[in-house]
Design an enzyme around this catalytic site. Structure first.
Site, mmCIF file in Angstrom:
data_model
loop_
_atom_site.group_PDB
_atom_site.id
_atom_site.type_symbol
_atom_site.label_atom_id
_atom_site.label_comp_id
_atom_site.label_asym_id
_atom_site.label_seq_id
_atom_site.Cartn_x
_atom_site.Cartn_y
_atom_site.Cartn_z
ATOM 1 N N ARG A 38 10.440 -18.371 -6.853
ATOM 2 C CA ARG A 38 11.408 -18.860 -5.889
ATOM 3 C C ARG A 38 12.452 -19.652 -5.395
ATOM 4 O O ARG A 38 13.211 -19.664 -5.710
ATOM 5 C CB ARG A 38 10.800 -17.332 -4.725
ATOM 6 C CG ARG A 38 10.501 -16.330 -4.480
ATOM 7 C CD ARG A 38 9.720 -15.884 -3.680
ATOM 8 N NE ARG A 38 9.712 -14.083 -2.987
ATOM 9 C CZ ARG A 38 9.054 -13.822 -2.326
ATOM 10 N NH1 ARG A 38 8.480 -14.422 -1.163
ATOM 11 N NH2 ARG A 38 8.823 -12.622 -2.083
ATOM 12 N N LYS A 199 3.913 6.737 -1.194
ATOM 13 C CA LYS A 199 4.227 7.554 0.136
ATOM 14 C C LYS A 199 5.905 7.948 -0.107
ATOM 15 O O LYS A 199 6.683 7.417 -0.219
ATOM 16 C CB LYS A 199 3.869 7.409 1.398
ATOM 17 C CG LYS A 199 2.692 7.068 1.319
ATOM 18 C CD LYS A 199 2.313 6.123 2.966
ATOM 19 C CE LYS A 199 1.254 6.728 3.394
ATOM 20 N NZ LYS A 199 1.530 5.967 4.740
ATOM 21 N N GLY A 353 8.772 -4.877 -4.897
ATOM 22 C CA GLY A 353 7.622 -6.049 -5.013
ATOM 23 C C GLY A 353 6.825 -5.751 -6.201
ATOM 24 O O GLY A 353 6.962 -6.191 -7.047
ATOM 25 N N GLY A 376 11.442 -6.183 -0.694
ATOM 26 C CA GLY A 376 11.871 -5.413 0.545
ATOM 27 C C GLY A 376 13.188 -5.417 0.503
ATOM 28 O O GLY A 376 14.180 -4.286 1.274
HETATM 29 P P1 ADP Z 1 7.341 -1.446 -4.764
HETATM 30 O O1 ADP Z 1 6.715 -2.974 -3.523
HETATM 31 O O2 ADP Z 1 7.561 -1.658 -6.227
HETATM 32 O O3 ADP Z 1 8.042 -0.657 -3.488
HETATM 33 P P2 ADP Z 1 5.633 0.520 -3.398
HETATM 34 O O4 ADP Z 1 4.337 -0.568 -2.724
HETATM 35 O O5 ADP Z 1 6.714 1.811 -2.830
HETATM 36 O O6 ADP Z 1 6.358 -0.414 -4.581
HETATM 37 O O7 ADP Z 1 4.548 1.340 -4.516
HETATM 38 C C1 ADP Z 1 3.633 0.809 -5.130
HETATM 39 C C2 ADP Z 1 1.766 0.876 -4.236
HETATM 40 O O8 ADP Z 1 1.940 2.053 -4.861
HETATM 41 C C3 ADP Z 1 0.468 0.085 -4.922
HETATM 42 O O9 ADP Z 1 -0.101 0.028 -3.970
HETATM 43 C C4 ADP Z 1 -0.397 1.638 -5.566
HETATM 44 O O10 ADP Z 1 -1.367 0.957 -5.790
HETATM 45 C C5 ADP Z 1 0.616 2.724 -4.980
HETATM 46 N N1 ADP Z 1 0.609 3.717 -5.453
HETATM 47 C C6 ADP Z 1 0.923 4.235 -7.387
HETATM 48 N N2 ADP Z 1 0.742 5.602 -7.496
HETATM 49 C C7 ADP Z 1 -0.023 5.903 -6.158
HETATM 50 C C8 ADP Z 1 -1.204 7.162 -6.072
HETATM 51 N N3 ADP Z 1 -1.217 7.836 -7.246
HETATM 52 N N4 ADP Z 1 -1.983 7.048 -5.073
HETATM 53 C C9 ADP Z 1 -1.923 6.427 -4.334
HETATM 54 N N5 ADP Z 1 -1.518 5.483 -4.599
HETATM 55 C C10 ADP Z 1 -0.627 4.764 -5.326
HETATM 56 MG MG MG Z 2 5.172 -2.392 -2.195
#
Ligand code: ADP
Ligand code: MG
Length: 399
Positions: A38, A199, A353, A376
């Protein structure tokens, strides 16, 4: 709407209030910087301003001190790192407003950098307080926002401050806006989106916005479980959001209506528990053993996604395909990252992230056209939301 950048205004000799995102991670329990990306990200803007003899008043938040001074969240380590990267001393004051700061800003020489103390030591920052914003604004003649990672926050140094100074984007902010908006608003087609993560409820905004824009939608990660459950499959003990089953079906129905091709996993990796060493195996969707958890996409799915992604000319990706924090369940995420890294002649844009972290860990960040540092903020951008840190900047076609 295109926004003015630091290139569109005269900064020569001016006092520039520069909001950066210097919120670096520390090695836990220390003030040792664990990753200085950063700080690196603001260097192009800093150098641009220095070259034009601007007097730079640099500010950022750091961590979550909650409106009070927290010794371990002072900007000291960042000041040192900035000096190392710039190869010259900077001035660091242990306040961000007040008469001493004002004086330091007034005494700034051309091309000099003054770093202010952590903005969040004042609760007025997160409250988007006008008087606090005005006090910050009094330190500059113009305001430059290079903090894309904080652009989704209506905080005083992001939002209210723009009432008091002409506001433009810094070079990093410009790049984030350009890469994300060209991929979403004006992409070479077919445009594909890969959506993963834990989710559905966290991805509703992005799914709904992208459905209107993409040609092909690839769904992996934990959220796939809710889609499968909605289609009547038994998902064992996978994380399913029962109150989102209808929404999952709506998304699939809308996709069909809009002519968006949706790809869901065909085979999945399931584990007895979501822990690193848990017994795991690959099964067809529909054959998840009772009590087991979906943890990754399977190899056949990874191959299918790879083949279909190769037909896209633009791909945006948010959300890991599995529990990538555990190496055994990172295979699907790695496969998607490698596919994107290898896409010849296609534009690849990564946001979120955890997704950015996964791509960096794999050493593939430089093989993508853009990996957003926004976390975010990049997610909200992909949701099609207006970010206060962007909305308040001067429009390109304004006088
Ligand atoms: P980003 O930060 O890139 O937007 P998210 O925070 O939405 O991504 O997703 C990341 C999280 O999703 C990780 O901590 C990962 O462990 C979780 N994840 C991915 N696939 C699964 C799964 N099948 N079951 C539970 N958690 C999952
Ligand atoms: Mg995330």
């Amino acid at each position: 709407m295109k926004k003015k950048t630091v290139r569109d205004i005269d900064v020569t000799g001016k006092r520039v209030l520069l909001r950066a995102d210097l919120n670096v991670p520390f090695v836990p329990g220390t003030t040792t910087i664990a990753d200085d990306s950063r700080i690196q990200a603001v260097m192009p803007t800093l150098k641009y301003l220095k070259k034009r003899q601007a007097r730079i008043v640099l500010c950022s938040h750091l961590g979550r001190p909650g409106g009070k001074v927290a010794k371990e969240l002072r900007m000291t380590p960042i000041a040192f790192r900035l000096e190392a990267l710039l190869g010259e001393p900077i001035i660091y004051v242990r306040e961000c407003v007040g008469s001493l700061v004002r004086q330091a800003a007034e005494e700034l020489q051309e091309g000099q950098v003054l770093l202010l103390e952590n903005l969040r030591f004042h609760e007025e920052e997160e409250a988007n307080d006008s008087a606090f914003a005005q006090a910050l604004a009094s330190l500059g003649d113009v305001y430059v926002n290079d903090a894309f990672g904080a652009a989704h926050r209506a905080h005083a140094s992001i939002a209210a401050v723009t009432r008091y100074l002409p506001a433009v984007a810094g070079l990093q902010m410009e790049k984030e806006m350009r890469m994300l908006s060209s991929a979403l608003d004006n992409p070479a087609r077919p445009l594909g989106a890969v959506i993963g993560g834990a989710k559905v409820s966290e991805k509703i905004g992005i799914l709904e916005n992208l459905l209107q824009r993409v040609n092909r939608l690839f769904i992996g990660g934990g959220l796939a479980a809710t889609f499968f459950k909605a289609q009547g499959h038994d998902m064992g003990s996978s994380l399913v959001e029962p109150e989102r089953l209808g929404l999952a079906l709506d998304i699939l129905r809308n996709a069909a209506q809009l002519g968006v091709q949706v790809f869901l996993p065909q085979d999945v990796v399931v584990a007895e528990a979501v822990v690193p060493e848990a017994p795991a195996r690959t099964v067809e969707v529909g054959r998840v053993p009772g009590g087991w958890h979906l943890v990754d996409i399977g190899p056949r799915t990874a191959q299918l996604f790879g083949k279909e992604l190769r037909l896209c000319r633009t791909v945006v990706w948010n959300g890991p395909m599995g529990v990538f924090e555990f190496p055994r369940f990172a295979t699907g995420t790695k496969a998607v990252a490698e596919t994107l890294a290898d896409l010849n002649g296609a534009i690849t844009v990564v946001g979120g992230g955890s997704t950015a972290e996964a791509v960096e860990e794999l050493g593939l960040a430089h093989s993508m056209n853009h990996v957003s540092m926004g976390g975010g903020a990049s997610l909200e951008f992909m949701e099609g939301r207006e970010l206060p840190g962007i909305a308040n900047l001067l429009d390109k076609d304004a006088a």
